[in-house]
Design a protein around this motif. Structure first.
Motif, mmCIF file in Angstrom:
data_model
loop_
_atom_site.group_PDB
_atom_site.id
_atom_site.type_symbol
_atom_site.label_atom_id
_atom_site.label_comp_id
_atom_site.label_asym_id
_atom_site.label_seq_id
_atom_site.Cartn_x
_atom_site.Cartn_y
_atom_site.Cartn_z
ATOM 1 N N LEU A 175 -13.418 2.885 -55.351
ATOM 2 C CA LEU A 175 -14.150 3.673 -56.336
ATOM 3 C C LEU A 175 -13.291 4.809 -56.875
ATOM 4 N N LYS A 176 -13.599 5.230 -58.079
ATOM 5 C CA LYS A 176 -12.914 6.370 -58.688
ATOM 6 C C LYS A 176 -13.954 7.363 -59.194
ATOM 7 N N THR A 177 -13.592 8.618 -59.261
ATOM 8 C CA THR A 177 -14.493 9.673 -59.711
ATOM 9 C C THR A 177 -14.028 10.208 -61.056
ATOM 10 N N GLU A 178 -14.909 10.153 -62.050
ATOM 11 C CA GLU A 178 -14.597 10.706 -63.364
ATOM 12 C C GLU A 178 -14.677 12.231 -63.297
ATOM 13 N N GLN A 179 -14.153 12.902 -64.322
ATOM 14 C CA GLN A 179 -14.134 14.361 -64.330
ATOM 15 C C GLN A 179 -15.534 14.957 -64.302
ATOM 16 N N ASP A 180 -16.514 14.240 -64.827
ATOM 17 C CA ASP A 180 -17.877 14.766 -64.848
ATOM 18 C C ASP A 180 -18.664 14.401 -63.597
ATOM 19 N N GLY A 181 -17.991 13.800 -62.595
ATOM 20 C CA GLY A 181 -18.639 13.508 -61.328
ATOM 21 C C GLY A 181 -19.166 12.102 -61.180
ATOM 22 N N ARG A 182 -19.223 11.331 -62.251
ATOM 23 C CA ARG A 182 -19.709 9.965 -62.152
ATOM 24 C C ARG A 182 -18.680 9.099 -61.439
ATOM 25 N N MET A 183 -19.168 8.068 -60.743
ATOM 26 C CA MET A 183 -18.270 7.201 -59.989
ATOM 27 C C MET A 183 -18.384 5.768 -60.481
ATOM 28 N N PHE A 184 -17.238 5.075 -60.521
ATOM 29 C CA PHE A 184 -17.175 3.692 -60.969
ATOM 30 C C PHE A 184 -16.191 2.935 -60.092
ATOM 31 N N PRO A 185 -16.303 1.595 -60.050
ATOM 32 C CA PRO A 185 -15.255 0.820 -59.372
ATOM 33 C C PRO A 185 -13.984 0.894 -60.206
ATOM 34 N N ILE A 186 -12.837 0.837 -59.570
ATOM 35 C CA ILE A 186 -11.575 0.957 -60.297
ATOM 36 C C ILE A 186 -11.379 -0.219 -61.251
ATOM 37 N N THR A 187 -12.146 -1.289 -61.076
ATOM 38 C CA THR A 187 -12.050 -2.437 -61.972
ATOM 39 C C THR A 187 -12.713 -2.150 -63.320
ATOM 40 N N ASP A 188 -13.551 -1.095 -63.380
ATOM 41 C CA ASP A 188 -14.321 -0.778 -64.585
ATOM 42 C C ASP A 188 -15.179 -1.970 -65.016
ATOM 43 N N ASN A 189 -15.632 -2.733 -64.041
ATOM 44 C CA ASN A 189 -16.425 -3.930 -64.314
ATOM 45 C C ASN A 189 -17.659 -3.921 -63.416
ATOM 46 N N SER A 190 -18.839 -3.943 -64.019
ATOM 47 C CA SER A 190 -20.074 -3.905 -63.229
ATOM 48 C C SER A 190 -20.231 -5.143 -62.353
ATOM 49 N N GLN A 191 -19.521 -6.235 -62.701
ATOM 50 C CA GLN A 191 -19.623 -7.454 -61.897
ATOM 51 C C GLN A 191 -19.124 -7.213 -60.481
ATOM 52 N N THR A 192 -18.210 -6.255 -60.318
ATOM 53 C CA THR A 192 -17.719 -5.908 -58.979
ATOM 54 C C THR A 192 -18.862 -5.439 -58.098
ATOM 55 N N ILE A 193 -19.740 -4.600 -58.644
ATOM 56 C CA ILE A 193 -20.891 -4.092 -57.886
ATOM 57 C C ILE A 193 -21.908 -5.204 -57.647
ATOM 58 N N ILE A 194 -22.154 -6.017 -58.673
ATOM 59 C CA ILE A 194 -23.114 -7.125 -58.544
ATOM 60 C C ILE A 194 -22.681 -8.086 -57.455
ATOM 61 N N ASP A 195 -21.398 -8.467 -57.467
ATOM 62 C CA ASP A 195 -20.896 -9.421 -56.475
ATOM 63 C C ASP A 195 -20.986 -8.853 -55.061
ATOM 64 N N THR A 196 -20.684 -7.568 -54.906
ATOM 65 C CA THR A 196 -20.724 -6.945 -53.578
ATOM 66 C C THR A 196 -22.138 -6.954 -53.011
ATOM 67 N N ILE A 197 -23.110 -6.582 -53.839
ATOM 68 C CA ILE A 197 -24.504 -6.567 -53.383
ATOM 69 C C ILE A 197 -24.992 -7.981 -53.091
ATOM 70 N N THR A 198 -24.631 -8.935 -53.957
ATOM 71 C CA THR A 198 -25.058 -10.326 -53.770
ATOM 72 C C THR A 198 -24.497 -10.904 -52.482
ATOM 73 N N HIS A 199 -23.221 -10.686 -52.227
ATOM 74 C CA HIS A 199 -22.594 -11.208 -51.011
ATOM 75 C C HIS A 199 -23.194 -10.572 -49.761
ATOM 76 N N ALA A 200 -23.481 -9.282 -49.827
ATOM 77 C CA ALA A 200 -24.088 -8.604 -48.675
ATOM 78 C C ALA A 200 -25.480 -9.153 -48.403
ATOM 79 N N ALA A 201 -26.233 -9.449 -49.459
ATOM 80 C CA ALA A 201 -27.580 -9.992 -49.297
ATOM 81 C C ALA A 201 -27.537 -11.380 -48.663
#
Length: 242
Positions: free
Chosen positions: A17-43
């Motif tokens: 993960l990376k932190t933007e200057q305004d405090g928001r956090m995103f995966p370094i891939t800048d792709n929401s599919q990274t988060i979707i895949d992680t949650i799906t695999h964990a489930a």
């Protein structure tokens, strides 16, 4: 489950993960599919069963003492597949999480279980300032211009405040005179809601993180005046501090 817990949960599963200057956090891939895949695999790993083509009809609270073999919630489900007709069934669970967003059925279920639902209003929207963007306006010809740190300020008027509660201010509003002694002869300064961060001028008005955050923290104030009000924009607040 705090933001820190979420950070630990994702990083423990290999998401950088990376932190933007305004405090928001995103995966370094800048792709929401990274988060979707992680949650799906964990489930899948946890044995979560995902049911599609199933509609929750109702959720009922039941007394576990009278039926100890079942959970506290009875969920009535209507399901349908390509080869079968509509079937209804009742399933029992120990806990229920409502994650229906603004879909009405979620509010209906919450009310049926005794919860009070406050009417939601739109949030996370951009500001329409077409009169400033068109020829002759302040923003004319600036569409696409972005500012790294801008300040947006909304002055809260009486008509924006909750009915019957004109003195009580929401916790996110900065009352400039809260710490000063009351003086009936002096007019109390207006309260404000302020957000700072990146800002983008578009063909329709302004957008960007600062705009979206102000629309979130002042969602009910904007709604109260039907989104017809003035917002002050400061392009260089850091220079003001100097």
């Amino acid at each position: 489950f705090t933001p820190s817990d979420a950070y630990d949960w994702f990083t423990a599963r290999g998401v950088e993960l990376k932190t933007e200057q305004d405090g928001r956090m995103f995966p370094i891939t800048d792709n929401s599919q990274t988060i979707i895949d992680t949650i799906t695999h964990a489930a899948i790993k946890a044995g979560v069963e995902v049911k599609t083509k199933s509609k929750i009809q109702s959720v009922e609270w039941i007394d576990s003492d009278s039926n100890p073999d079942c959970g506290n919630f009875a969920i009535n489900v209507a399901s349908r597949s390509a080869t079968t007709t509509k079937e209804e069934s009742t399933e029992y669970f120990d806990a229920v999480i409502l994650a229906t967003g603004s879909f009405p059925i979620g509010h209906e279920i919450a009310r049926s279980l005794g919860h009070k639902v406050i009417k939601p209003v739109p949030s996370l929207f951009t500001f329409d300032t077409k009169e400033l963007v068109r020829e002759g306006g302040t923003f004319y010809g600036l569409a696409g211009l972005s500012v790294q740190t801008a300040r947006l300020t909304l002055t809260v008027t009486e008509e924006m405040k909750p009915a019957g509660d004109s003195e009580k201010q929401p916790t996110h509003i900065n009352d400039e005179t809260a710490s000063k002694p009351k003086n009936k002869k002096r007019k109390k300064k207006a309260s404000t809601i302020t957000q700072e961060g990146p800002l983008l001028i578009t063909h329709h008005g302004i957008s960007g993180p600062a705009t979206l955050r102000l629309s979130a923290f002042a969602a009910r104030e904007f709604h109260a005046v039907k989104y017809n009000c003035e917002v002050k924009l400061h392009f260089f607040p850091k220079f003001e501090e100097q």
